[in-house]
Every structure is written in structure tokens, then in C-alpha cells.
Design a protein around this motif. Structure first.
Motif, PDB file in Angstrom:
ATOM      1  N   ALA A 155      39.144  39.623  34.960  1.00 21.65           N
ATOM      2  CA  ALA A 155      39.290  39.101  36.325  1.00 21.65           C
ATOM      3  C   ALA A 155      39.130  40.219  37.338  1.00 21.65           C
ATOM      4  CB  ALA A 155      40.657  38.440  36.482  1.00 21.65           C
ATOM      5  N   HIS A 156      39.730  41.377  37.083  1.00 19.46           N
ATOM      6  CA  HIS A 156      39.648  42.485  38.023  1.00 19.46           C
ATOM      7  C   HIS A 156      38.233  43.044  38.127  1.00 19.46           C
ATOM      8  CE1 HIS A 156      43.973  42.292  38.215  1.00 19.46           C
ATOM      9  NE2 HIS A 156      43.968  43.216  39.146  1.00 19.46           N
ATOM     10  N   LEU A 157      37.522  43.092  37.015  1.00 21.65           N
ATOM     11  CA  LEU A 157      36.128  43.535  37.077  1.00 21.65           C
ATOM     12  C   LEU A 157      35.296  42.557  37.906  1.00 21.65           C
ATOM     13  CD1 LEU A 157      35.500  44.805  33.436  1.00 21.65           C
ATOM     14  CD2 LEU A 157      35.331  46.162  35.524  1.00 21.65           C
ATOM     15  N   ARG A 158      35.539  41.282  37.704  1.00 22.52           N
ATOM     16  CA  ARG A 158      34.803  40.258  38.454  1.00 22.52           C
ATOM     17  C   ARG A 158      35.139  40.336  39.946  1.00 22.52           C
ATOM     18  NH1 ARG A 158      31.881  37.833  40.930  1.00 22.52           N
ATOM     19  NH2 ARG A 158      31.423  35.599  40.959  1.00 22.52           N
ATOM     20  N   ILE A 159      36.426  40.491  40.261  1.00 23.43           N
ATOM     21  CA  ILE A 159      36.853  40.530  41.661  1.00 23.43           C
ATOM     22  C   ILE A 159      36.358  41.789  42.358  1.00 23.43           C
ATOM     23  CG2 ILE A 159      38.861  40.716  43.184  1.00 23.43           C
ATOM     24  CD1 ILE A 159      40.365  38.961  41.088  1.00 23.43           C
ATOM     25  N   VAL A 160      36.572  42.943  41.728  1.00 25.78           N
ATOM     26  CA  VAL A 160      36.165  44.210  42.341  1.00 25.78           C
ATOM     27  C   VAL A 160      34.659  44.266  42.538  1.00 25.78           C
ATOM     28  CG1 VAL A 160      36.025  46.713  41.974  1.00 25.78           C
ATOM     29  CG2 VAL A 160      38.159  45.503  41.511  1.00 25.78           C
ATOM     30  N   SER A 161      33.895  43.831  41.534  1.00 30.05           N
ATOM     31  CA  SER A 161      32.440  43.892  41.659  1.00 30.05           C
ATOM     32  C   SER A 161      31.935  42.962  42.755  1.00 30.05           C
ATOM     33  CB  SER A 161      31.772  43.538  40.319  1.00 30.05           C
ATOM     34  OG  SER A 161      32.133  42.238  39.894  1.00 30.05           O
ATOM     35  N   ILE A 209      31.624  30.943  28.737  1.00 31.02           N
ATOM     36  CA  ILE A 209      32.449  32.092  29.094  1.00 31.02           C
ATOM     37  C   ILE A 209      31.688  33.038  30.011  1.00 31.02           C
ATOM     38  CG2 ILE A 209      33.589  34.154  28.171  1.00 31.02           C
ATOM     39  CD1 ILE A 209      34.102  32.447  25.616  1.00 31.02           C
ATOM     40  N   ARG A 210      30.376  33.161  29.782  1.00 28.83           N
ATOM     41  CA  ARG A 210      29.569  34.109  30.547  1.00 28.83           C
ATOM     42  C   ARG A 210      29.057  33.528  31.867  1.00 28.83           C
ATOM     43  NH1 ARG A 210      25.985  37.598  26.274  1.00 28.83           N
ATOM     44  NH2 ARG A 210      27.651  38.034  24.791  1.00 28.83           N
ATOM     45  N   THR A 211      29.252  32.242  32.083  1.00 27.44           N
ATOM     46  CA  THR A 211      28.714  31.618  33.298  1.00 27.44           C
ATOM     47  C   THR A 211      29.816  30.952  34.116  1.00 27.44           C
ATOM     48  OG1 THR A 211      28.150  29.667  31.938  1.00 27.44           O
ATOM     49  CG2 THR A 211      26.414  31.314  32.303  1.00 27.44           C
ATOM     50  N   GLY A 212      30.088  29.673  33.841  1.00 27.79           N
ATOM     51  CA  GLY A 212      31.017  28.897  34.646  1.00 27.79           C
ATOM     52  C   GLY A 212      32.415  29.465  34.728  1.00 27.79           C
ATOM     53  N   ALA A 213      32.891  30.083  33.640  1.00 26.67           N
ATOM     54  CA  ALA A 213      34.258  30.594  33.624  1.00 26.67           C
ATOM     55  C   ALA A 213      34.452  31.788  34.537  1.00 26.67           C
ATOM     56  CB  ALA A 213      34.656  30.967  32.189  1.00 26.67           C
ATOM     57  N   ARG A 214      33.357  32.379  35.039  1.00 24.47           N
ATOM     58  CA  ARG A 214      33.455  33.546  35.908  1.00 24.47           C
ATOM     59  C   ARG A 214      33.501  33.164  37.393  1.00 24.47           C
ATOM     60  NH1 ARG A 214      32.986  38.071  33.270  1.00 24.47           N
ATOM     61  NH2 ARG A 214      32.284  39.320  35.030  1.00 24.47           N
ATOM     62  N   ASN A 215      33.666  31.870  37.674  1.00 20.74           N
ATOM     63  CA  ASN A 215      33.819  31.398  39.036  1.00 20.74           C
ATOM     64  C   ASN A 215      35.126  31.933  39.609  1.00 20.74           C
ATOM     65  OD1 ASN A 215      34.930  29.374  41.089  1.00 20.74           O
ATOM     66  ND2 ASN A 215      32.819  28.682  40.883  1.00 20.74           N
TER      67      ASN A 215
END
Length: 282
Positions: free
Chosen positions: A30-36, A114-120
């Protein structure tokens, strides 16, 4: 859409985020997704996340080298000689094996989702908050009377099932497994320690499986070069090792409520950024 090249600053920052957050119950993915997204305007990608996790898992292997060596040796001795099976280390080997099967199966079946929709980011921010509540309940109602010496097959299976929830960014592998351990009556230190051991096979397999996609990504997101992946993974290793040592000391005398509060603040902050259009969900 052609993937955008990742800069060295981005690689170093994201490697540091991975190392600092992997073992805390706050969700490194989650933090990698948010920070990026917040700072770099794009997604680092699930493959980058999985590969840099190899660095943090190497830190686990080094930190727990004696424990792992002892468990592996006891497991092989027990396989060869029935009289050697009445030890915690022998049983621990089986606990880790059995507990890893569910996430291995589900991770393979749902790898595309996991690599697509779950990264919303709407999903991620919501889960940061929801599972903060779960962790708080586990901390509140868990009896915390059983040390790691009292670990059972049932504990391993329940914590292994909980680990599957970490396939969704925002849940947190350590948060899910540690909470499950607390619900089962394990002490905080015992739950966290087994959580570390339990993560090794699943995360290592995930990182190795994602190597081809990380070096040759397709579609949207930031594309890291081979050298950037190596350096980011090394950064994650160094900071991950420090994070393990710190967390094991921290949970001896402090509750998980500190992480609960942090998750809630970050979750609502991201929801606010999404609601005002400052960042995009995908």
C-alpha cells in the motif's frame, strides 16, 4: 500505453519505503502504491513491489539464520527418524509448510486481479482503515498468554489463512498474520516472530516469479531498469534488517495501537486526496 522509465530518485525512495514498511503492520505494498502515486504521479507496479521484497526477505533470512537453520535441520532429522519428531523446531517446519499452501494457491489463481484492480487507491485506503480496526480488536481481545513454544498446527493454519488477505494491498501481511495469532491467544512477540518465518517462502516465491515481469514490464506504470531494481532491492535489504530488529524490540513493551492510529490517519488522508481529485485511483 508504454511504461514510463523510473528515475534513480524514484528507485531509491521506493526501495527505502519497501525496507521500512515491509515488516510493520501497515502494508508495504500500500505504501509503495501511495508514495509512487502521490509523489511521482504513477504506479511503481506489483512486479517492482514483489522483486524488492526479495531484499527484505533476504534480511529475514539473515536475521533469523540460526532459527531457520535449526528448524530446517530438525525437520530433516524428523523426516528420517520418528524419534526426532517431538520438538518445536520439527513441528515449526511443518507449520510453515502447511501455512504457506493457501497463499501459494490463491496468489497463483488471482495473480492478474492482484496486479490490476486490487491496486485501486480507493480499495487500498479503505482497507488501511478497516484492517486497522481488525488489528485494534485483536490487540484488545487477544489473551496473549501463549509463547511461541505453545504454537500448534491450528495456529499455523489460521495464520496461514490470514496471510492470504495480504494479497490485497492495504491489508498488510504482518498485520493480518499477527492479528490472527493474537486472536488465537499467542503473545504479541510470538505472533510477530512466527509471522516473520511464515512470510519467507511465500514472499520469496512471489519475488522470483515476478522477476521476468519486473525486468520487461508491459502496460502502464513506472519501468525500472535492471540496475535500479538491484539497488532498490539492496536498499530494502539494509533498511528491512534494521526494521526487523526495531519491531521485535518494540512489540515486547508496546501495543499495536500505535500502528492502528497511523493506518487510520494515512487511510483517511488518501481518501481525502482521492475525493478532491489530487491523485487518481488507478
Amino acid at each position: 500505453m508504454i511504461a514510463e522509465s523510473m528515475s534513480w530518485v524514484q528507485a531509491l525512495v521506493l526501495g527505502a519505503v519497501q525496507g521500512l514498511t515491509e515488516f510493520l503492520p501497515i502494508s508495504s505494498s500500500a505504501h509503495l502504491r501511495i508514495v509512487s502515486e502521490v509523489f511521482f504521479g504513477d504506479d511503481a507496479g506489483a512486479s517492482f513491489t514483489a522483486v524488492t521484497q526479495l531484499g527484505t526477505e533476504a534480511a529475514v533470512l539473515l536475521y533469523f539464520a540460526r532459527d531457520i537453520g535449526r528448524i530446517v535441520a530438525a525437520w530433516f532429522r524428523g523426516i528420517a527418524d520418528k524419534s526426532q519428531r517431538d520438538t518445536l523446531d520439527y513441528r515449526m517446519g511443518w507449520y510453515v509448510i502447511f501455512a504457506t499452501i493457501p497463499i501459494g494457491v490463491l496468489g497463483f489463481v488471482f495473480k492478474d486481479a492482484i496486479r490490476t484492480g486490487a491496486r485501486n487507491l480507493w480499495i487500498i485506503a479503505t482497507l488501511l482503515i478497516v484492517f486497522a480496526v481488525v488489528i485494534a480488536i485483536a490487540e484488545k481481545v487477544g489473551r496473549q498468554t501463549r509463547p511461541i513454544e505453545k504454537l500448534t498446527t491450528r495456529d499455523g493454519l489460521v495464520m496461514g489463512a490470514a496471510q492470504c488477505l495480504a494479497l490485497i494491498p492495504g491489508v498488510s501481511r504482518s498485520g493480518a498474520t499477527t492479528s490472527a495469532g493474537l486472536f488465537m491467544g499467542l503473545t504479541r512477540a510470538a505472533a510477530v516472530r512466527f509471522s516473520f518465518l511464515l512470510a519467507i517462502p511465500a514472499v520469496t516465491a512471489s519475488g522470483l516469479f515476478s522477476l521476468p515481469d519486473a525486468f520487461e514490464p508491459a502496460g502502464e506504470g513506472l519501468q525500472a531498469s535492471g540496475s535500479q531494481l538491484v539497488v532498490a532491492t539492496l536498499v530494502a535489504f539494509v533498511l528491512g534488517y534494521a526494521s526487523i530488529a526495531w519491531l521485535l524490540r518494540f512489540v515486547e513493551n508496546h501495543s499495536l495501537y500505535w500502528f492502528v492510529g497511523y493506518r487510520i490517519v494515512v487511510g483517511f488522508a488518501v481518501l481525502g486526496l482521492l475525493a478532491t481529485g489530487v491523485v487518481a485511483a488507478n
